[in-house]
Design a protein around this motif. Structure first.
Motif, PDB file in Angstrom:
ATOM      1  N   ALA A 158       7.844  -4.908  -8.993  1.00  0.00           N
ATOM      2  CA  ALA A 158       6.984  -5.701  -9.876  1.00  0.00           C
ATOM      3  C   ALA A 158       5.651  -6.010  -9.225  1.00  0.00           C
ATOM      4  O   ALA A 158       5.481  -5.850  -8.005  1.00  0.00           O
ATOM      5  CB  ALA A 158       7.701  -6.994 -10.256  1.00  0.00           C
ATOM      6  N   ASP A 159       4.698  -6.517 -10.028  1.00  0.00           N
ATOM      7  CA  ASP A 159       3.351  -6.729  -9.516  1.00  0.00           C
ATOM      8  C   ASP A 159       3.226  -7.933  -8.601  1.00  0.00           C
ATOM      9  O   ASP A 159       2.143  -8.205  -8.074  1.00  0.00           O
ATOM     10  CB  ASP A 159       2.341  -6.839 -10.664  1.00  0.00           C
ATOM     11  N   THR A 160       4.313  -8.672  -8.360  1.00  0.00           N
ATOM     12  CA  THR A 160       4.269  -9.769  -7.398  1.00  0.00           C
ATOM     13  C   THR A 160       4.480  -9.266  -5.972  1.00  0.00           C
ATOM     14  O   THR A 160       4.400 -10.045  -5.025  1.00  0.00           O
ATOM     15  CB  THR A 160       5.363 -10.806  -7.714  1.00  0.00           C
ATOM     16  N   THR A 161       4.753  -7.987  -5.796  1.00  0.00           N
ATOM     17  CA  THR A 161       4.962  -7.428  -4.471  1.00  0.00           C
ATOM     18  C   THR A 161       3.629  -7.111  -3.813  1.00  0.00           C
ATOM     19  O   THR A 161       2.572  -7.185  -4.434  1.00  0.00           O
ATOM     20  CB  THR A 161       5.812  -6.149  -4.544  1.00  0.00           C
ATOM     21  N   THR A 162       3.675  -6.740  -2.545  1.00  0.00           N
ATOM     22  CA  THR A 162       2.456  -6.347  -1.864  1.00  0.00           C
ATOM     23  C   THR A 162       2.110  -4.915  -2.228  1.00  0.00           C
ATOM     24  O   THR A 162       2.933  -4.014  -2.114  1.00  0.00           O
ATOM     25  CB  THR A 162       2.598  -6.506  -0.333  1.00  0.00           C
ATOM     26  N   CYS A 163       0.912  -4.727  -2.736  1.00  0.00           N
ATOM     27  CA  CYS A 163       0.383  -3.428  -3.167  1.00  0.00           C
ATOM     28  C   CYS A 163       1.452  -2.610  -3.905  1.00  0.00           C
ATOM     29  O   CYS A 163       1.926  -1.589  -3.403  1.00  0.00           O
ATOM     30  CB  CYS A 163      -0.126  -2.638  -1.966  1.00  0.00           C
ATOM     31  N   PRO A 164       1.863  -3.054  -5.085  1.00  0.00           N
ATOM     32  CA  PRO A 164       2.942  -2.354  -5.793  1.00  0.00           C
ATOM     33  C   PRO A 164       2.656  -0.874  -6.028  1.00  0.00           C
ATOM     34  O   PRO A 164       3.573  -0.047  -6.019  1.00  0.00           O
ATOM     35  CB  PRO A 164       3.056  -3.124  -7.115  1.00  0.00           C
ATOM     36  N   GLY A 165       1.384  -0.517  -6.216  1.00  0.00           N
ATOM     37  CA  GLY A 165       1.053   0.888  -6.433  1.00  0.00           C
ATOM     38  C   GLY A 165       1.321   1.769  -5.235  1.00  0.00           C
ATOM     39  O   GLY A 165       1.361   3.008  -5.363  1.00  0.00           O
ATOM     40  N   ALA A 166       1.530   1.158  -4.056  1.00  0.00           N
ATOM     41  CA  ALA A 166       1.798   1.942  -2.854  1.00  0.00           C
ATOM     42  C   ALA A 166       3.066   2.774  -2.983  1.00  0.00           C
ATOM     43  O   ALA A 166       3.212   3.803  -2.316  1.00  0.00           O
ATOM     44  CB  ALA A 166       1.911   1.022  -1.637  1.00  0.00           C
ATOM     45  N   ALA A 167       3.994   2.353  -3.856  1.00  0.00           N
ATOM     46  CA  ALA A 167       5.226   3.119  -4.042  1.00  0.00           C
ATOM     47  C   ALA A 167       4.945   4.512  -4.590  1.00  0.00           C
ATOM     48  O   ALA A 167       5.766   5.427  -4.432  1.00  0.00           O
ATOM     49  CB  ALA A 167       6.165   2.368  -4.982  1.00  0.00           C
ATOM     50  N   GLN A 168       3.786   4.691  -5.245  1.00  0.00           N
ATOM     51  CA  GLN A 168       3.441   6.000  -5.804  1.00  0.00           C
ATOM     52  C   GLN A 168       2.847   6.951  -4.768  1.00  0.00           C
ATOM     53  O   GLN A 168       2.861   8.171  -4.962  1.00  0.00           O
ATOM     54  CB  GLN A 168       2.434   5.832  -6.950  1.00  0.00           C
ATOM     55  N   LYS A 169       2.301   6.430  -3.692  1.00  0.00           N
ATOM     56  CA  LYS A 169       1.551   7.264  -2.756  1.00  0.00           C
ATOM     57  C   LYS A 169       2.387   8.380  -2.138  1.00  0.00           C
ATOM     58  O   LYS A 169       1.973   9.553  -2.149  1.00  0.00           O
ATOM     59  CB  LYS A 169       0.912   6.392  -1.675  1.00  0.00           C
ATOM     60  N   PRO A 170       3.571   8.088  -1.565  1.00  0.00           N
ATOM     61  CA  PRO A 170       4.371   9.183  -1.008  1.00  0.00           C
ATOM     62  C   PRO A 170       4.808  10.189  -2.071  1.00  0.00           C
ATOM     63  O   PRO A 170       5.031  11.365  -1.759  1.00  0.00           O
ATOM     64  CB  PRO A 170       5.578   8.465  -0.390  1.00  0.00           C
ATOM     65  N   MET A 171       4.926   9.738  -3.312  1.00  0.00           N
ATOM     66  CA  MET A 171       5.308  10.634  -4.405  1.00  0.00           C
ATOM     67  C   MET A 171       4.264  11.728  -4.598  1.00  0.00           C
ATOM     68  O   MET A 171       4.589  12.921  -4.677  1.00  0.00           O
ATOM     69  CB  MET A 171       5.485   9.824  -5.690  1.00  0.00           C
ATOM     70  N   TYR A 172       2.993  11.334  -4.658  1.00  0.00           N
ATOM     71  CA  TYR A 172       1.927  12.319  -4.832  1.00  0.00           C
ATOM     72  C   TYR A 172       1.816  13.220  -3.603  1.00  0.00           C
ATOM     73  O   TYR A 172       1.615  14.440  -3.729  1.00  0.00           O
ATOM     74  CB  TYR A 172       0.594  11.618  -5.076  1.00  0.00           C
ATOM     75  N   VAL A 345      -3.463  10.800  -3.927  1.00  0.00           N
ATOM     76  CA  VAL A 345      -2.944  11.633  -5.009  1.00  0.00           C
ATOM     77  C   VAL A 345      -2.768  13.102  -4.617  1.00  0.00           C
ATOM     78  O   VAL A 345      -2.254  13.900  -5.393  1.00  0.00           O
ATOM     79  CB  VAL A 345      -3.833  11.531  -6.261  1.00  0.00           C
ATOM     80  N   SER A 346      -3.210  13.459  -3.417  1.00  0.00           N
ATOM     81  CA  SER A 346      -2.934  14.783  -2.870  1.00  0.00           C
ATOM     82  C   SER A 346      -3.019  14.656  -1.352  1.00  0.00           C
ATOM     83  O   SER A 346      -3.235  13.559  -0.831  1.00  0.00           O
ATOM     84  CB  SER A 346      -3.936  15.835  -3.382  1.00  0.00           C
ATOM     85  N   ARG A 347      -2.910  15.758  -0.643  1.00  0.00           N
ATOM     86  CA  ARG A 347      -2.946  15.704   0.807  1.00  0.00           C
ATOM     87  C   ARG A 347      -4.374  15.759   1.347  1.00  0.00           C
ATOM     88  O   ARG A 347      -4.575  15.879   2.565  1.00  0.00           O
ATOM     89  CB  ARG A 347      -2.092  16.827   1.388  1.00  0.00           C
ATOM     90  N   ARG A 348      -5.350  15.623   0.454  1.00  0.00           N
ATOM     91  CA  ARG A 348      -6.749  15.595   0.894  1.00  0.00           C
ATOM     92  C   ARG A 348      -7.649  14.766  -0.017  1.00  0.00           C
ATOM     93  O   ARG A 348      -8.855  14.700   0.202  1.00  0.00           O
ATOM     94  CB  ARG A 348      -7.302  17.014   1.023  1.00  0.00           C
ATOM     95  N   THR A 349      -7.087  14.124  -1.064  1.00  0.00           N
ATOM     96  CA  THR A 349      -7.909  13.319  -1.958  1.00  0.00           C
ATOM     97  C   THR A 349      -7.246  11.975  -2.265  1.00  0.00           C
ATOM     98  O   THR A 349      -6.016  11.849  -2.215  1.00  0.00           O
ATOM     99  CB  THR A 349      -8.188  14.046  -3.291  1.00  0.00           C
ATOM    100  N   VAL A 350      -8.077  11.009  -2.619  1.00  0.00           N
ATOM    101  CA  VAL A 350      -7.623   9.647  -2.922  1.00  0.00           C
ATOM    102  C   VAL A 350      -8.337   9.142  -4.173  1.00  0.00           C
ATOM    103  O   VAL A 350      -9.521   9.412  -4.375  1.00  0.00           O
ATOM    104  CB  VAL A 350      -7.909   8.701  -1.730  1.00  0.00           C
ATOM    105  N   VAL A 351      -7.591   8.412  -5.012  1.00  0.00           N
ATOM    106  CA  VAL A 351      -8.176   7.627  -6.098  1.00  0.00           C
ATOM    107  C   VAL A 351      -8.332   6.206  -5.562  1.00  0.00           C
ATOM    108  O   VAL A 351      -7.339   5.507  -5.333  1.00  0.00           O
ATOM    109  CB  VAL A 351      -7.290   7.648  -7.357  1.00  0.00           C
ATOM    110  N   PHE A 352      -9.568   5.798  -5.331  1.00  0.00           N
ATOM    111  CA  PHE A 352      -9.855   4.530  -4.657  1.00  0.00           C
ATOM    112  C   PHE A 352     -10.045   3.443  -5.709  1.00  0.00           C
ATOM    113  O   PHE A 352     -11.136   3.232  -6.233  1.00  0.00           O
ATOM    114  CB  PHE A 352     -11.111   4.684  -3.799  1.00  0.00           C
ATOM    115  N   ALA A 353      -8.971   2.732  -6.024  1.00  0.00           N
ATOM    116  CA  ALA A 353      -8.984   1.720  -7.083  1.00  0.00           C
ATOM    117  C   ALA A 353      -9.386   0.362  -6.516  1.00  0.00           C
ATOM    118  O   ALA A 353      -8.674  -0.213  -5.699  1.00  0.00           O
ATOM    119  CB  ALA A 353      -7.607   1.626  -7.730  1.00  0.00           C
TER     120      ALA A 353
END
Length: 399
Positions: A158-172, A345-353
């Motif tokens: 949930a969004d109360t966690t620390t940087c919840p979107g970080a869970a997606q990073k290893p996926m990409y 989002v890849s091994r050489r690019t980032v979406v900097f939100a």
């Protein structure tokens, strides 16, 4: 109150928030700055996503706590277990007490692995990994790298966690690797997230959705992890009365999180049922009831997205306001709720939100309104530049 230079400032927590504040206070002329931190090793948490995704080594994220503690700052290697604001005392696990003139509370966030049935047990099996723990991130790297087929379930908390979107990073990162070695079409990649979109801001969502479609990721939006059966390698996810089971060969999960139990039990925090967060003014970072207590970081109720990137601005605001109050002035600096989540989002690019507490884009380079777009430059900044800045400048209170 003692004169500013003679004040004793005690900082609970020796992580990113605690050391950066301690370094700034020491550089500002505070004679006695004390950091309470039980851990012997300091971990740069943002690198754990790169480690899990095979883009960094575990050793890159760790240094001895004594080595990174700013010069002139006293380190007490013990854990805080209570705060007595009326007596201006911090109680330690050893039974000792530490007195303060000003107190900065930033103990970090608590990982509640046992809050989901079977999750802690699943992490102890060969198939359970997470980028929210250094050892589990190191375990994820070869597991994801060597996979050649099956189902991998990534769970975002949930969004109360620390940087919840970080869970997606290893996926990409893993998807990019599997595509490079020619096995992505043999792997079912599933993302389970309680959110309705990949991030929550339309411009960022569009960038992430493009990568989700590119990799063929199956997303279950609005769903929470309810339980795990590690022996059968099954997860149950749900929303309200709707439940679903998924089988997995690898489970990468973010655990539920909250403020530390001991902090939630103090009079300074919200009730544990509400997360136990330290009750601070989200703009000045001063405690709502005790003007000599301050808070920042993941355990503070700043009403903004919790992330390491938010800490730099919080630390600057907090130190300016603490010094002002020590001089008998009003705290005038304001934290605007800025936060950031660099999606690898890849091994050489980032979406900097980058965004504020209202969910609006807040680029750190004002004239570069499209800084959030997928870029190679953002990868270099996130993977190469930021770690150096962290170890050599942020923790010393210089950035």
């Amino acid at each position: 109150m003692a004169p500013m230079s003679d004040s004793r400032v005690v900082v609970i927590g020796g992580g990113n928030a605690g050391l950066s504040v301690a370094g700034r206070l020491k550089r500002s002329g505070i004679r006695e700055v004390v950091v309470i931190e039980p851990r012997e090793m300091h971990v740069f948490a943002p690198l754990q996503s790169h480690i899990a995704g095979g883009a960094a080594l575990a050793e890159d994220a760790v240094r001895p706590q004594g080595q990174v503690t700013p010069r002139g700052v006293q380190w007490i290697r013990d854990a805080a277990v209570d705060i007595r604001p009326e007596a201006r005392e911090v109680v330690l696990a050893s039974g000792a007490t530490v007195t303060y003139d000003q107190l900065v509370v930033c103990p970090g966030i608590q990982m509640n692995w046992t809050a989901v049935g079977g999750l802690a047990e699943a992490m102890r099996t060969p198939a359970g990994v997470s980028n929210y723990d250094l050892a589990l991130a190191a375990k994820a790297s070869p597991l994801l790298r060597d996979l050649r087929g099956g189902t991998v379930v990534f769970v975002q908390a949930a969004d109360t966690t620390t940087c919840p979107g970080a869970a997606q990073k290893p996926m990409y990162l893993a998807c990019a690797w599997w595509r490079a070695v020619g096995v992505l079409d043999r792997i079912r990649v599933v993302l389970v997230t309680p959110e309705a979109t990949p991030h929550g801001i339309p411009a960022i969502d569009a960038e992430l959705q493009r990568k989700i479609d590119e990799y063929g990721i199956e997303v279950h939006y609005g769903m929470h992890l309810l339980s795990v059966n590690p022996s059968a390698r099954m997860v149950t996810i749900g929303r309200g009365d709707v439940t679903e089971t998924l089988s997995y060969d690898v489970l990468h999960a973010a655990p539920p999180q909250s403020a530390p139990d001991w902090l939630a039990a103090t009079s300074l925090a919200r009730p544990a049922a509400e997360g136990g967060w330290l009750r601070v003014n989200p703009e000045t970072l001063q405690h709502r009831d005790h003007p000599d207590v301050w808070g920042l970081g993941d355990a503070a109720d700043t009403t903004s997205y919790r992330s390491g990137g938010a800490l730099r601005r919080q630390a600057k605001v907090l130190v300016r306001n603490l010094l002002a109050v020590s001089r008998g002035q009003e705290p005038r600096a304001r934290f605007d709720g800025y936060s950031v989540c660099p999606y690898t989002v890849s091994r050489r690019t980032v979406v900097f939100a980058e965004f504020d507490r209202s969910g609006r884009l807040a680029p750190s380079v004002p004239f570069w309104r499209t800084l959030f777009r997928e870029r190679r430059l953002s990868w270099i900044a996130d993977r190469r530049v930021l770690p150096w800045v962290y170890w050599h400048m942020i923790l010393k209170g210089r950035a």
